[in-house]
Design a protein around this motif. Structure first.
Motif, PDB file in Angstrom:
ATOM      1  N   ALA A  11     -45.824  -9.999  59.268  1.00 40.93           N
ATOM      2  CA  ALA A  11     -45.842 -11.415  59.621  1.00 40.93           C
ATOM      3  C   ALA A  11     -47.077 -12.085  59.040  1.00 40.93           C
ATOM      4  O   ALA A  11     -48.132 -11.461  58.898  1.00 40.93           O
ATOM      5  N   PRO A  49     -39.133  -6.900  55.718  1.00 45.90           N
ATOM      6  CA  PRO A  49     -39.021  -8.304  56.161  1.00 45.90           C
ATOM      7  C   PRO A  49     -40.392  -8.978  56.206  1.00 45.90           C
ATOM      8  O   PRO A  49     -41.374  -8.385  56.669  1.00 45.90           O
ATOM      9  N   ARG A  50     -40.436 -10.209  55.726  1.00 43.22           N
ATOM     10  CA  ARG A  50     -41.661 -11.007  55.761  1.00 43.22           C
ATOM     11  C   ARG A  50     -41.406 -12.236  56.632  1.00 43.22           C
ATOM     12  O   ARG A  50     -40.451 -12.971  56.415  1.00 43.22           O
ATOM     13  N   TYR A  51     -42.273 -12.433  57.593  1.00 47.74           N
ATOM     14  CA  TYR A  51     -42.026 -13.378  58.697  1.00 47.74           C
ATOM     15  C   TYR A  51     -43.178 -14.373  58.786  1.00 47.74           C
ATOM     16  O   TYR A  51     -44.331 -13.971  58.922  1.00 47.74           O
ATOM     17  N   MET A 111     -38.147 -14.678  57.335  1.00 53.82           N
ATOM     18  CA  MET A 111     -37.927 -14.992  58.748  1.00 53.82           C
ATOM     19  C   MET A 111     -38.886 -16.093  59.202  1.00 53.82           C
ATOM     20  O   MET A 111     -40.030 -16.164  58.731  1.00 53.82           O
ATOM     21  N   ASP A 162     -39.938 -18.786  62.832  1.00 50.90           N
ATOM     22  CA  ASP A 162     -39.694 -19.272  64.189  1.00 50.90           C
ATOM     23  C   ASP A 162     -40.578 -20.479  64.417  1.00 50.90           C
ATOM     24  O   ASP A 162     -41.681 -20.561  63.875  1.00 50.90           O
TER      25      ASP A 162
END
Length: 227
Positions: free
Chosen positions: A71, A100-102, A122, A124
């Motif tokens: 992240a 995955p890179r968030y 990703m 949020d």
């Protein structure tokens, strides 16, 4: 599952950010060693404030631990958009592309498009629902503030290009009435639309990348929101 970390706000001194990276890396190792659940993916969080070298060092330490995902933290904490994007475009490419890179806590439709452009998978953010409660909708025509008087007798849909429940069912005039009256239904309907718009944005991004139309897709969002 996210590691424990310290995300310094902006502005912050280099000494403070160095200590935040040190603590975050120490906690990352402890979290990594303590993690035992097979049904959870543990992510490390890159810190480093607005210092490229500290972000590079933070990323290196996390990559050495071989987390299941990574992240990018500590952005959109008071810095300008230009500085945020400079840090994002520096950090995302140095993280493993096979993991995955968030991007945490970001952002607007254009922020998401630029994040994808930098290599992020990703996102949020509270923005779609928070801004919905404040009267701001994101549409195929750009931002639209339903509070404006010009919508008081507008029988058209909120977004003619959207197929969400709100746009299929209610007029701009009715949505404005609900908002002005501070009916709770206003917050729900506006949130439904904004969330649909954001989901459609990333679905469209995926299709554009696969079909070789990414530059054109990105340019359309820049024209809508880069004002």
């Amino acid at each position: 599952c996210m590691q424990l970390d310290q995300g310094p706000g902006y502005p912050a001194t280099r000494k403070f950010v160095e200590r935040a990276v040190e603590l975050s890396s120490m906690w990352a190792e402890r979290c990594y060693k303590a993690h035992t659940r097979d049904d959870q993916a543990l992510f490390g969080i890159v810190q480093g404030g607005m210092f490229k070298d500290l972000r590079s060092e933070s990323a290196r330490q996390l990559i050495d631990l071989d987390f299941e995902g990574y992240a990018i933290g500590g952005l959109s904490v008071g810095e300008s958009k230009d500085v945020m994007m400079e840090m994002l475009y520096h950090t995302a490419p140095i993280l493993p592309s096979e993991k995955p890179r968030y991007l945490m806590g970001v952002g607007t439709p254009l922020d998401i498009i630029k994040g994808i452009d930098a290599g992020v998978d990703m996102f949020d953010c509270v923005l779609p629902t928070r801004n919905a409660r404040n009267g701001t909708r994101y549409t195929s025509l750009g931002e639209l503030n339903i509070k404006r008087r010009e919508f008081a007798e507008d029988d058209g849909p909120l977004d003619p290009a959207c197929s969400c429940y709100t746009c299929r069912t209610f007029s701009r005039a009715y949505l404005r009435h609900l908002y002005v009256s501070q009916e709770l239904l206003s917050f729900r309907l506006n949130s439904i639309h904004n969330l649909t718009y954001f989901l459609d944005t990333v679905r469209g991004a995926r299709a554009a990348i696969r079909e070789g139309r990414w530059a054109e897709y990105k340019r359309r969002y820049e024209e809508l929101y880069d004002v």
